[in-house]
Write an enzyme that holds these catalytic residues in place. Structure first.
Site, PDB file in Angstrom:
ATOM      1  N   GLU A   1      43.322 -25.520  68.690  1.00 55.14           N
ATOM      2  CA  GLU A   1      43.796 -24.265  69.285  1.00 55.14           C
ATOM      3  C   GLU A   1      42.707 -23.192  69.271  1.00 55.14           C
ATOM      4  O   GLU A   1      42.542 -22.457  70.250  1.00 55.14           O
ATOM      5  CB  GLU A   1      45.024 -23.736  68.535  1.00 55.14           C
ATOM      6  CG  GLU A   1      46.196 -24.692  68.523  1.00 55.14           C
ATOM      7  CD  GLU A   1      46.234 -25.595  67.290  1.00 55.14           C
ATOM      8  OE1 GLU A   1      47.347 -25.933  66.860  1.00 55.14           O
ATOM      9  OE2 GLU A   1      45.165 -25.946  66.761  1.00 55.14           O
TER      10      GLU A   1
ATOM     11  N   CYS B   1      46.079 -20.516  63.357  1.00 51.87           N
ATOM     12  CA  CYS B   1      46.074 -20.616  64.812  1.00 51.87           C
ATOM     13  C   CYS B   1      47.152 -19.723  65.437  1.00 51.87           C
ATOM     14  O   CYS B   1      46.931 -19.135  66.498  1.00 51.87           O
ATOM     15  CB  CYS B   1      46.254 -22.063  65.240  1.00 51.87           C
ATOM     16  SG  CYS B   1      44.848 -23.103  64.778  1.00 51.87           S
TER      17      CYS B   1
END
Length: 143
Positions: free
Chosen positions: A55, A86
Site C-alpha cells: 500500500e 498503511c
C-alpha cells in the site's frame, strides 16, 4: 465494464509476484477512471525496510503519477486488509475508495477499530476466496 473483481485480479497478480520474491504476498493497485495508475507488492525483504508495504509503495507511485499527494477519485485494490501504518497513510492521501480482498483479523485496521478518512468508501470480501489462501499458504510454508 471493468469490475472490482477484474481489478482485484490485477492486485492478486502483484501478490503472486511478491510471493515469488519471498515477500509476504500482498498485492495492490490504484485505479483512476478505470485506468491502473500504480501497481505494487510488498518489498520489505527486498528493500530491508519495514515500511515497504504494498500500500505504501502504491500510494507513493500513484501520487507521483498524479503530481500531487492526494488520491481523491482513486480506488485502491489490496489483497489483504491494510495494517494501521498503511491505514494512516491512506487517510492522509484522502483516497476515495478502498477495496479489500481478505480481512486481517490480527493486524488489520478494521479489526483494530481504526478509522481512515471519513469520505473513504470501504468494500471488503472481493475475491476473498482467492486472496486468503495465498497468504495462508505463504505463512504455513514458513512455519
Amino acid at each position: 465494464m471493468l469490475t472490482d473483481e477484474y481489478f482485484m485480479r490485477c492486485a492478486l497478480s502483484e501478490a503472486i509476484a511478491a510471493s515469488e520474491q519471498n515477500e509476504v504476498p500482498v498485492g495492490c493497485i490504484v485505479v483512476l477512471n478505470d485506468r491502473i495508475i500504480a501497481r505494487s507488492h510488498n518489498l520489505t525483504e527486498t528493500l530491508n525496510d519495514v515500511t515497504a508495504h504494498a500500500e505504501m509503495q502504491a500510494i507513493t507511485s500513484a501520487a507521483n503519477c498524479l503530481g500531487g499527494k492526494y488520491l481523491v477519485n482513486c480506488t485502491m485494490y489490496v489483497t489483504l486488509e491494510p495494517c494501521t501504518m498503511c491505514a494512516g497513510a491512506l487517510a492522509w492521501s484522502q483516497i476515495s475508495r478502498l477495496v479489500i480482498g481478505a480481512r486481517d483479523e490480527q493486524r488489520g485496521f478494521i479489526s483494530r477499530n481504526i478509522k481512515i478518512h471519513p469520505r473513504t468508501e470501504i468494500v471488503t470480501g472481493i475475491l476473498e476466496d482467492e486472496c486468503r489462501p495465498l497468504i495462508k499458504a505463504f505463512f504455513r510454508e514458513r512455519r
